[in-house]
Design an enzyme around this catalytic site. Structure first.
Site, PDB file in Angstrom:
ATOM      1  N   ASP A 234      -1.378 -13.562  -2.532  1.00 39.53           N
ATOM      2  CA  ASP A 234      -1.474 -12.920  -3.845  1.00 39.53           C
ATOM      3  C   ASP A 234      -0.306 -11.997  -4.177  1.00 39.53           C
ATOM      4  OD1 ASP A 234      -2.059 -11.067  -1.915  1.00 39.53           O
ATOM      5  OD2 ASP A 234      -3.895 -10.320  -2.786  1.00 39.53           O
ATOM      6  N   HIS A 235       0.465 -11.614  -3.180  1.00 43.54           N
ATOM      7  CA  HIS A 235       1.542 -10.640  -3.417  1.00 43.54           C
ATOM      8  C   HIS A 235       2.863 -11.316  -3.788  1.00 43.54           C
ATOM      9  CE1 HIS A 235      -1.156  -7.673  -1.729  1.00 43.54           C
ATOM     10  NE2 HIS A 235      -0.246  -6.728  -1.799  1.00 43.54           N
TER      11      HIS A 235
ATOM     12  N   ASP B 111      -4.159  -4.284   4.259  1.00 48.71           N
ATOM     13  CA  ASP B 111      -3.746  -3.790   2.958  1.00 48.71           C
ATOM     14  C   ASP B 111      -4.483  -2.476   2.728  1.00 48.71           C
ATOM     15  OD1 ASP B 111      -2.370  -5.026   0.245  1.00 48.71           O
ATOM     16  OD2 ASP B 111      -3.897  -3.498  -0.116  1.00 48.71           O
TER      17      ASP B 111
ATOM     18  N   ARG C  70      -0.653   2.944  -8.101  1.00 48.57           N
ATOM     19  CA  ARG C  70       0.520   3.613  -7.519  1.00 48.57           C
ATOM     20  C   ARG C  70       1.658   3.647  -8.528  1.00 48.57           C
ATOM     21  NH1 ARG C  70      -0.247   1.034  -1.601  1.00 48.57           N
ATOM     22  NH2 ARG C  70      -1.676   2.670  -0.930  1.00 48.57           N
TER      23      ARG C  70
ATOM     24  N   SER D 246       1.072   2.512   1.329  1.00 56.59           N
ATOM     25  CA  SER D 246       0.659   1.179   1.763  1.00 56.59           C
ATOM     26  C   SER D 246       0.465   1.077   3.277  1.00 56.59           C
ATOM     27  CB  SER D 246       1.699   0.144   1.334  1.00 56.59           C
ATOM     28  OG  SER D 246       2.628  -0.060   2.377  1.00 56.59           O
TER      29      SER D 246
ATOM     30  N   ARG E  86       1.785  -1.333   5.047  1.00 56.53           N
ATOM     31  CA  ARG E  86       2.800  -2.243   5.589  1.00 56.53           C
ATOM     32  C   ARG E  86       3.344  -1.760   6.936  1.00 56.53           C
ATOM     33  NH1 ARG E  86       6.465  -0.836   0.413  1.00 56.53           N
ATOM     34  NH2 ARG E  86       4.479  -1.401  -0.470  1.00 56.53           N
TER      35      ARG E  86
END
Ligand code: MIC
Ligand code: SF4
Length: 666
Positions: free
Chosen positions: A66-67, A121, A384, A545, A547
């Site tokens: 989806d990203h 996520d 964000r 995030s 990540r």
């Protein structure tokens, strides 16, 4: 202790290790996992490195794409292919590109009250809107959960958020509740906390509205947020045709909470977060007089892209036109939402008003296209607004409810939606459309999995190997940053850098790219000379995030320690997972004494770390100024016994491999 609360009950039921006392290490069993493509490629490479033959989560694991859905060259589509095939190989659900944003789809399709979910996520807590304990983590932690490991974390405090009052005032919606929380508590107000929403006011909120609140609890730095599973939850599950997945889960009448926040719904008004932080919140009313001209309005993201949100916007825009100077962009959260609005005419109203309808994906939220113009003002229903995240460094992004976004789209200025007239109240469809599985691949039967060949494009590179904690760290400070540094600062996203997520060697060149372009090269030069790189940070270092690239890529560059005033939860864990020492100043004033280019020595670091963890002794760090002046400062670590083991081993993968070796020799 927060006994009798919803969060307590779920954690208790899943506890495999530890005491449920705030601050103490606990390990919980994970029922479900989710990954998305930007973090997922690494997570599955790590999962493969763990050597298990299938996913071990008792309920299910889903891999969402989806990203990184803009396919500008082979790299993103190659990653999609890797994720599709690796998912099919190991018994994982695969949500193909176009099926929707992970959190929205997960809520509609898989969330179950009373279960635990771990996702790579940070907005995984969205599913808390349906009564789950849903936590965001680094890819490696999620990979470990897929391999059957429990999830380790510090037991958070459980905070009661009491919503008083029966109804939200006209033109005020769920987004304004969470913006009010951010206004009061700031981006670090939720550290090591779970927010549990209770009170009469929760009855005014449907599950998708609750999910807006739990989603954006991530911006408070919270471990997660949760709503009870009540008759409104049942109502949502019924409309989704999933009542069999519902159970009731309420706090006991005498439930105790560690802390309390009270919000009176009647006192709320439309709020907006100004650039460049989600907690920079003011009433929209205050900005109205300033005549702030808007270039772009974007509605979507995992925070506000549900049927309720898009229908509300369509009702406001119906029969009107988007302001001449504004580009209105709408990204529906899921296929189900898109098909529903297509069938009932909502989509036609949006199109007629002048909205640009884009793919059901993260898109503009992560700078994957649709950047605002130079110095542009963009009003978004997102979560964000960090500087540069939109893809335009000098743009100003505001965060607001879909109602406030629609008002800006119509008037061309930041506008209090209450000036638009009669309020809109939409009801959810009696039945959501039966879920369309055209873009969702269920786990393959065992016999078929063997036949699947995993496809790996040329941009997918194996993980670098790392050594254990050395005896001494000799390094140099290559960057000193302030408070609330986000992982977007450390490891930027956007259409140019995101396709490198599967290639640590390439992506590491962009560490701190927009803060200090030369950082990565200097770190690599140090590495060649056998010198470690050290980062100095302020409060809440690494917020935002999940990540893990913000730890993994620096580690590859040779970063061995970050010395900060405090750390955000997920990034702190990611640093431990990749063997970077997260040191905290014993005396925060020492932050002023260290600068870029100072030489750092941490002698006997293994011994010092052990003494710090076992006996509470400080870790002594010698600082040598370019002038030759040398002095010592004291630091400490705020780590659990397990994080200590990870750091000593040089990271979680080494730790797991060492454990496997030991088991073989025993
Ligand atoms: C984000 O909103 O920043 C992301 C992109 O969804 C991240 C994950 C990532 O960087 O891939 C998150 O929130 O964890
Ligand atoms: Fe996607 Fe944005 Fe949600 Fe992150 S915050 S999952 S980029 S929509």
């Amino acid at each position: 202790m927060a006994k009798g609360t919803v969060a307590w009950k779920i954690i208790k039921e899943h506890l495999v290790h530890g005491e449920m006392e705030p601050g103490k290490e606990i390990a919980i069993r994970i029922d479900q996992t989710l990954t998305q493509d930007a973090t997922g490629t690494m997570a599955y490479l790590e999962f493969e490195a763990m050597g298990v033959d299938e996913v071990k989560t008792p309920d299910l694991s889903v891999s969402y794409i989806d990203h990184n859905t803009l396919q500008l060259d082979f790299r993103n589509p190659d990653d999609h292919e890797y994720l599709r095939t690796v998912g099919m190989k190991y018994g994982i659900w695969v949500s193909k590109p176009g099926n929707g944003i992970c959190h929205q789809v997960h809520l509609e399709r898989f969330a179950k009250p009373g279960k635990t979910l771990l996702g790579s996520d940070s907005h995984t807590p969205t599913a808390g809107g349906a009564g789950m304990i849903a936590i965001g983590a680094g890819g490696l932690d999620v990979a470990a959960a897929m391999a059957g490991e429990p999830f380790y974390t510090k037991m958070p405090k459980i905070v009661k958020v009491e919503l008083r009052g029966k109804q939200l005032p006209p033109w005020v919606s769920a987004k304004d509740i969470i913006l009010e929380m951010l206004r009061r508590l700031t981006v670090k107000g939720g550290l090591m906390k779970i927010f549990e929403y209770v009170g009469e006011g929760i009855k005014a909120l449907s599950v998708p509205e609750r999910a807006t609140i739990t989603n954006m609890g991530a911006e408070l730095g919270a471990t997660t947020s949760i709503f009870p599973s009540d008759e409104l939850t049942l109502d949502f599950f019924r409309r989704q045709g999933r009542e069999q997945d519902w159970i009731e889960l309420l706090p006991d009448p005498d439930a105790e909470y560690d802390e309390e926040v009270i919000i009176n719904l009647d006192e709320l008004e439309p709020l907006i977060a100004q650039p460049h932080s989600p907690d920079n919140v003011v009433p929209v009313r205050e900005l109205q007089g300033k005549r702030i001209k808007v270039n772009q309005v974007v509605i979507g993201s995992c925070t506000n892209s549900s049927y309720r949100d898009l229908k509300t916007v369509a009702e406001i825009l119906k029969g009107k036109k988007v302001h001449r100077d504004v580009s209105l962009i709408i990204a529906p959260g899921s296929r189900q939402v898109l098909e529903q609005i297509a069938r009932d005419g909502t989509l036609a109203d949006l199109i007629n008003a002048g909205a640009r309808i884009i793919e059901t994906a993260c898109g503009p939220c992560i700078g994957m296209g649709w950047a605002p113009p130079s110095k542009g003002i963009s009003v978004r229903s997102f979560n964000r607004n960090f500087k540069g995240r939109s893809g335009t460094l000098d743009a100003g992004v505001y965060l607001a409810s879909p109602e406030t976004c629609a008002a800006a789209a119509l008037t061309g200025y930041i506008t209090d939606p209450r000036t638009l007239g009669e309020p809109i109240r939409v009801t959810l469809p009696e039945k959501f459309l039966p879920y369309n599985d055209a873009l969702l691949i269920p786990p393959l039967p065992k016999g078929e999995r063997e036949k699947v060949e995993i496809r790996r494009g040329p941009n997918i590179k194996p993980l670098p190997e790392f050594d254990e904690m050395p005896e001494t760290i000799k390094g140099k400070v290559e960057i000193k940053v302030g408070d609330n540094i986000t992982t977007d600062h450390i490891m930027p996203a956007g259409a140019k850098i995101l396709p490198l997520r599967s290639n640590i060697y390439e992506i590491s060149k962009y560490v701190y790219h927009y803060v200090d372009e030369g950082f990565a090269q200097r770190a690599l030069n140090n590495k060649e000379q056998g010198i470690a790189t050290v980062i100095v940070g302020g409060e809440n270092y690494g917020q935002g995030s999940s990540r893990e690239h913000a730890a993994l890529a620096p580690r590859y560059l040779g970063v061995r320690a970050v010395i900060a005033k405090s750390f955000a939860r997920i990034h702190h864990q990611n640093l431990c997972n990749f063997g970077i020492l997260p040191l905290e100043f014993v005396n925060p004033a020492d932050y002023e004494k260290i600068d870029q280019n100072d030489e750092i020595e941490i002698p006997n670091v293994r011994e010092q770390l052990t003494a710090c963890v076992k006996e509470g002794k400080p870790i002594k760090v010698t600082v040598k100024k370019p002038s030759g002046d040398t002095f010592e400062i004291e630091t400490t670590v705020n780590i659990t016994p397990r994080q200590y083991e990870l750091l000593m081993a040089g990271g979680l993968l080494n730790y797991i491999k060492n454990k496997q070796k030991q088991e073989k020799t025993n």
